[in-house]
Design a protein around this motif. Structure first.
Motif, PDB file in Angstrom:
ATOM      1  N   ASP A   1       0.787  -1.123   0.175  1.00  0.00           N
ATOM      2  CA  ASP A   1      -0.006   0.083  -0.179  1.00  0.00           C
ATOM      3  C   ASP A   1       1.028   1.090   0.037  1.00  0.00           C
ATOM      4  OD1 ASP A   1      -2.504  -1.265  -0.254  1.00  0.00           O
ATOM      5  OD2 ASP A   1      -2.615  -1.318   2.199  1.00  0.00           O
ATOM      6  N   GLY A   2       0.467   2.212  -0.854  1.00  0.00           N
ATOM      7  CA  GLY A   2       1.260   3.266  -0.870  1.00  0.00           C
ATOM      8  C   GLY A   2       2.533   3.149  -1.801  1.00  0.00           C
ATOM      9  N   ALA A   3       2.650   2.279  -2.514  1.00  0.00           N
ATOM     10  CA  ALA A   3       3.986   1.992  -3.263  1.00  0.00           C
ATOM     11  C   ALA A   3       3.786   2.695  -4.590  1.00  0.00           C
ATOM     12  CB  ALA A   3       4.208   0.591  -3.529  1.00  0.00           C
ATOM     13  N   TRP A   4       2.762   3.212  -4.848  1.00  0.00           N
ATOM     14  CA  TRP A   4       2.532   3.802  -6.156  1.00  0.00           C
ATOM     15  C   TRP A   4       3.451   5.269  -6.143  1.00  0.00           C
ATOM     16  CZ3 TRP A   4       0.814   8.899  -5.336  1.00  0.00           C
ATOM     17  CH2 TRP A   4       0.241   9.045  -4.116  1.00  0.00           C
ATOM     18  N   ALA A   5       3.548   5.722  -4.910  1.00  0.00           N
ATOM     19  CA  ALA A   5       4.491   6.936  -4.559  1.00  0.00           C
ATOM     20  C   ALA A   5       5.894   7.053  -5.187  1.00  0.00           C
ATOM     21  CB  ALA A   5       4.162   7.445  -3.069  1.00  0.00           C
ATOM     22  N   ASP A   6       6.409   5.585  -5.103  1.00  0.00           N
ATOM     23  CA  ASP A   6       7.584   5.308  -5.550  1.00  0.00           C
ATOM     24  C   ASP A   6       7.644   4.791  -7.100  1.00  0.00           C
ATOM     25  OD1 ASP A   6       8.883   6.234  -3.256  1.00  0.00           O
ATOM     26  OD2 ASP A   6       8.333   4.273  -2.146  1.00  0.00           O
ATOM     27  N   GLY A   7       6.435   4.648  -7.535  1.00  0.00           N
ATOM     28  CA  GLY A   7       6.299   4.288  -9.098  1.00  0.00           C
ATOM     29  C   GLY A   7       6.035   2.881  -9.083  1.00  0.00           C
ATOM     30  N   MET A   8       5.623   2.215  -8.204  1.00  0.00           N
ATOM     31  CA  MET A   8       5.492   0.678  -8.104  1.00  0.00           C
ATOM     32  C   MET A   8       4.111   0.409  -7.772  1.00  0.00           C
ATOM     33  SD  MET A   8       8.453   0.019  -8.921  1.00  0.00           S
ATOM     34  CE  MET A   8       8.575  -1.817  -8.839  1.00  0.00           C
ATOM     35  N   LEU A   9       3.841  -0.802  -8.385  1.00  0.00           N
ATOM     36  CA  LEU A   9       2.321  -1.311  -7.672  1.00  0.00           C
ATOM     37  C   LEU A   9       2.488  -2.761  -7.496  1.00  0.00           C
ATOM     38  CD1 LEU A   9      -0.740  -1.516  -7.821  1.00  0.00           C
ATOM     39  CD2 LEU A   9      -0.412  -2.287 -10.167  1.00  0.00           C
ATOM     40  N   VAL A  10       1.983  -3.069  -6.080  1.00  0.00           N
ATOM     41  CA  VAL A  10       2.433  -4.147  -5.565  1.00  0.00           C
ATOM     42  C   VAL A  10       1.129  -5.129  -5.207  1.00  0.00           C
ATOM     43  CG1 VAL A  10       3.453  -5.331  -3.357  1.00  0.00           C
ATOM     44  CG2 VAL A  10       4.627  -3.099  -4.082  1.00  0.00           C
ATOM     45  N   THR A  11       1.276  -6.304  -5.880  1.00  0.00           N
ATOM     46  CA  THR A  11       0.188  -7.036  -5.613  1.00  0.00           C
ATOM     47  C   THR A  11       0.315  -8.399  -4.736  1.00  0.00           C
ATOM     48  OG1 THR A  11       0.408  -8.242  -7.884  1.00  0.00           O
ATOM     49  CG2 THR A  11      -0.846  -6.190  -7.742  1.00  0.00           C
ATOM     50  N   VAL A  12      -0.688  -8.915  -4.126  1.00  0.00           N
ATOM     51  CA  VAL A  12      -0.501  -9.989  -3.471  1.00  0.00           C
ATOM     52  C   VAL A  12      -2.118 -10.945  -3.828  1.00  0.00           C
ATOM     53  CG1 VAL A  12      -0.135 -11.471  -1.226  1.00  0.00           C
ATOM     54  CG2 VAL A  12       1.059  -9.128  -1.862  1.00  0.00           C
ATOM     55  N   ASP A  13      -1.948 -11.768  -4.507  1.00  0.00           N
ATOM     56  CA  ASP A  13      -3.188 -12.704  -4.930  1.00  0.00           C
ATOM     57  C   ASP A  13      -4.262 -11.639  -5.161  1.00  0.00           C
ATOM     58  OD1 ASP A  13      -4.053 -15.255  -5.035  1.00  0.00           O
ATOM     59  OD2 ASP A  13      -5.236 -15.082  -3.285  1.00  0.00           O
ATOM     60  N   MET A  14      -4.044 -10.838  -6.258  1.00  0.00           N
ATOM     61  CA  MET A  14      -5.119 -10.181  -6.407  1.00  0.00           C
ATOM     62  C   MET A  14      -5.775 -10.369  -7.864  1.00  0.00           C
ATOM     63  SD  MET A  14      -4.696  -6.103  -8.071  1.00  0.00           S
ATOM     64  CE  MET A  14      -4.333  -5.426  -6.266  1.00  0.00           C
ATOM     65  N   ARG A  15      -7.206 -10.345  -7.870  1.00  0.00           N
ATOM     66  CA  ARG A  15      -7.909 -10.691  -8.976  1.00  0.00           C
ATOM     67  C   ARG A  15      -7.134 -10.180 -10.528  1.00  0.00           C
ATOM     68  NH1 ARG A  15     -13.312 -13.419  -9.224  1.00  0.00           N
ATOM     69  NH2 ARG A  15     -13.470 -11.894 -11.036  1.00  0.00           N
ATOM     70  N   LEU A  16      -7.244 -10.859 -11.687  1.00  0.00           N
ATOM     71  CA  LEU A  16      -6.720 -10.256 -12.592  1.00  0.00           C
ATOM     72  C   LEU A  16      -7.539  -9.056 -13.219  1.00  0.00           C
ATOM     73  CD1 LEU A  16      -4.751 -10.450 -15.009  1.00  0.00           C
ATOM     74  CD2 LEU A  16      -6.096 -11.849 -16.128  1.00  0.00           C
ATOM     75  N   ASP A  17      -8.876  -9.079 -12.995  1.00  0.00           N
ATOM     76  CA  ASP A  17      -9.807  -8.100 -13.344  1.00  0.00           C
ATOM     77  C   ASP A  17      -9.471  -6.852 -12.655  1.00  0.00           C
ATOM     78  OD1 ASP A  17     -10.952  -9.148 -11.296  1.00  0.00           O
ATOM     79  OD2 ASP A  17     -13.048  -9.074 -12.090  1.00  0.00           O
ATOM     80  N   THR A  18      -9.409  -7.119 -11.263  1.00  0.00           N
ATOM     81  CA  THR A  18      -8.985  -5.941 -10.416  1.00  0.00           C
ATOM     82  C   THR A  18      -7.610  -5.240 -10.858  1.00  0.00           C
ATOM     83  OG1 THR A  18     -10.235  -6.980  -8.663  1.00  0.00           O
ATOM     84  CG2 THR A  18      -8.688  -5.239  -8.170  1.00  0.00           C
ATOM     85  N   PHE A  19      -6.720  -6.227 -11.033  1.00  0.00           N
ATOM     86  CA  PHE A  19      -5.619  -5.690 -11.375  1.00  0.00           C
ATOM     87  C   PHE A  19      -5.408  -4.901 -12.683  1.00  0.00           C
ATOM     88  CE2 PHE A  19      -1.375  -7.047 -13.784  1.00  0.00           C
ATOM     89  CZ  PHE A  19      -0.361  -6.469 -12.890  1.00  0.00           C
ATOM     90  N   LEU A  20      -6.038  -5.147 -13.827  1.00  0.00           N
ATOM     91  CA  LEU A  20      -6.091  -4.618 -14.893  1.00  0.00           C
ATOM     92  C   LEU A  20      -6.881  -3.316 -14.619  1.00  0.00           C
ATOM     93  CD1 LEU A  20      -6.861  -7.728 -17.467  1.00  0.00           C
ATOM     94  CD2 LEU A  20      -4.663  -6.470 -17.088  1.00  0.00           C
ATOM     95  N   ALA A  21      -7.875  -3.301 -14.065  1.00  0.00           N
ATOM     96  CA  ALA A  21      -8.579  -2.123 -13.612  1.00  0.00           C
ATOM     97  C   ALA A  21      -7.735  -1.123 -13.066  1.00  0.00           C
ATOM     98  CB  ALA A  21      -9.806  -2.262 -12.776  1.00  0.00           C
ATOM     99  N   GLU A  22      -6.775  -1.477 -12.275  1.00  0.00           N
ATOM    100  CA  GLU A  22      -5.667  -0.446 -11.748  1.00  0.00           C
ATOM    101  C   GLU A  22      -4.703  -0.013 -12.782  1.00  0.00           C
ATOM    102  OE1 GLU A  22      -4.529   1.655  -8.512  1.00  0.00           O
ATOM    103  OE2 GLU A  22      -6.322   0.694  -8.736  1.00  0.00           O
ATOM    104  N   LEU A  23      -4.393  -0.933 -13.411  1.00  0.00           N
ATOM    105  CA  LEU A  23      -3.255  -0.566 -14.419  1.00  0.00           C
ATOM    106  C   LEU A  23      -3.807   0.308 -15.327  1.00  0.00           C
ATOM    107  CD1 LEU A  23      -1.447  -3.850 -15.584  1.00  0.00           C
ATOM    108  CD2 LEU A  23      -0.520  -2.167 -13.726  1.00  0.00           C
ATOM    109  N   SER A  24      -5.218   0.138 -15.675  1.00  0.00           N
ATOM    110  CA  SER A  24      -5.853   1.171 -16.737  1.00  0.00           C
ATOM    111  C   SER A  24      -5.900   2.516 -16.256  1.00  0.00           C
ATOM    112  CB  SER A  24      -7.566   0.689 -17.072  1.00  0.00           C
ATOM    113  OG  SER A  24      -8.075   0.795 -15.807  1.00  0.00           O
TER     114      SER A  24
END
Length: 335
Positions: A253-276
């Motif tokens: 959580d908060g890794a976006w401030a350093d330009g990173m997205l960290v996921t742990v067992d995230m659904r693919l549709d949720t992951f892609l929605a975030e990437l979008s």
């Protein structure tokens, strides 16, 4: 306001992006076919598109400003700041300017009036006069009022990380408030994230240092039944109705401030929605692979690179007609 006069903010912006793209010299038949698929995939896409066409016909003979904005946007590179500003002008003219906007996002009009904003994939750091550091994530906008008796940051949309300043020029220091349509956040010497995405029903606060008092909209700050203090290492969702129970922060959580997205067992549709949120165009997840799980650490500077490695980690394929239309579906080797 009736339903026929309302539009989702994200869909309105996507429709304008497609419309501008088709005005450019790059408007090939392939691009036109991709736009047609975008319109067909969701009835709301088609409704927003038809609204643009109708508004364009009504305004074509009376708005030279609109025509200039279209021309500027169509001639500029898709990721340029000039194009982003022109697209925002078009959104304002075709949606806000005609008296219609987003029913579930009453602050959407404030996007055009924001003091600071970011586009897709953009991150921006502000150092305010009181010593507060403010980091805006992708597709975020804020309004700032730092001259009065209270320091106020209005989160219009998106996600911000706030590291509170000491306000040394004022004794005692003035209160700092982060305001959303759902309620206010009152930091108690802290570093925290506030998130409000696409007019969602709830907002979220994540606290990394200190504590934050969360006051739902309309609740007095001394109402113990309504107010909740979220402490370091915790996060909580809240709405105008109340504050949910605090939960532990998740890894990354908060890794976006350093330009990173960290996921742990995230659904693919949720992951892609975030990437979008970090790229232009339409990123579609086929329902057949939506429940696949994703874990890892991903640099947000190159979303297309992330999409490129997905088939090596999951039984999926990545297909694209243009850079604006990408679909993640089942692997072609899987029946």
């Amino acid at each position: 306001m009736t339903r026929s006069a309302t539009f989702d903010a994200a869909i309105a912006r996507q429709a304008v992006e497609w419309w501008v793209t088709l005005q450019s010299g790059d408007a090939t038949e392939t691009l036109r076919a991709a736009c047609a698929r975008w319109r067909a995939v969701n009835p709301e896409h088609e409704r927003a598109w038809l609204h643009i066409e109708n508004a364009d016909r009504r305004m074509r003979h009376v708005s030279g400003t609109l025509g200039a904005a279209v021309a500027q946007a169509a001639l500029r590179a898709p990721r340029s700041r000039g194009r982003r500003m022109a697209v925002k002008a078009i959104v304002g003219a075709l949606f806000v300017g005609t008296g219609v906007w987003v029913a579930n996002d009453p602050m959407a009009v404030q996007w055009l009036r924001a003091d600071a904003r970011t586009g897709p994939g953009e991150r921006r750091t502000l150092r305010l006069a009181d010593g507060t550091t403010l980091v805006l994530n992708t597709r975020s906008a804020v309004r700032l009022s730092m001259d009065g008796d209270v320091r106020r940051i209005g989160l219009v949309e998106g996600e911000i990380m706030v590291t509170t300043g000491k306000d040394a020029a004022h004794v005692p220091p003035r209160a700092l408030i982060v305001a959303t349509t759902h309620g206010t956040l009152e930091p108690l010497g802290t570093r925290f994230v506030a998130r409000r995405i696409d007019g969602g029903r709830d907002a979220c606060v994540q606290v990394f240092e200190g504590a934050v008092r969360v006051v739902p909209q309309g609740a007095p700050s001394d109402d113990r039944a309504s107010v909740r203090i979220v402490r370091a290492g915790e996060q909580a969702s809240f709405s105008a109705r109340g504050v949910e129970a605090a939960l532990p922060l998740a890894e990354g959580d908060g890794a976006w401030a350093d330009g990173m997205l960290v996921t742990v067992d995230m659904r693919l549709d949720t992951f892609l929605a975030e990437l979008s949120r970090y790229r232009r165009g339409y990123l579609r997840c086929d329902p057949a692979v939506a429940s696949l799980r994703v874990s890892g650490t991903y640099p947000l500077a190159d979303i297309d690179a992330i999409l490129g490695v997905l088939p090596h980690a999951l039984p999926v394929s990545v297909s694209s007609v243009t850079r604006y239309w990408v679909t993640i579906g089942p692997s072609r080797s899987v029946s």
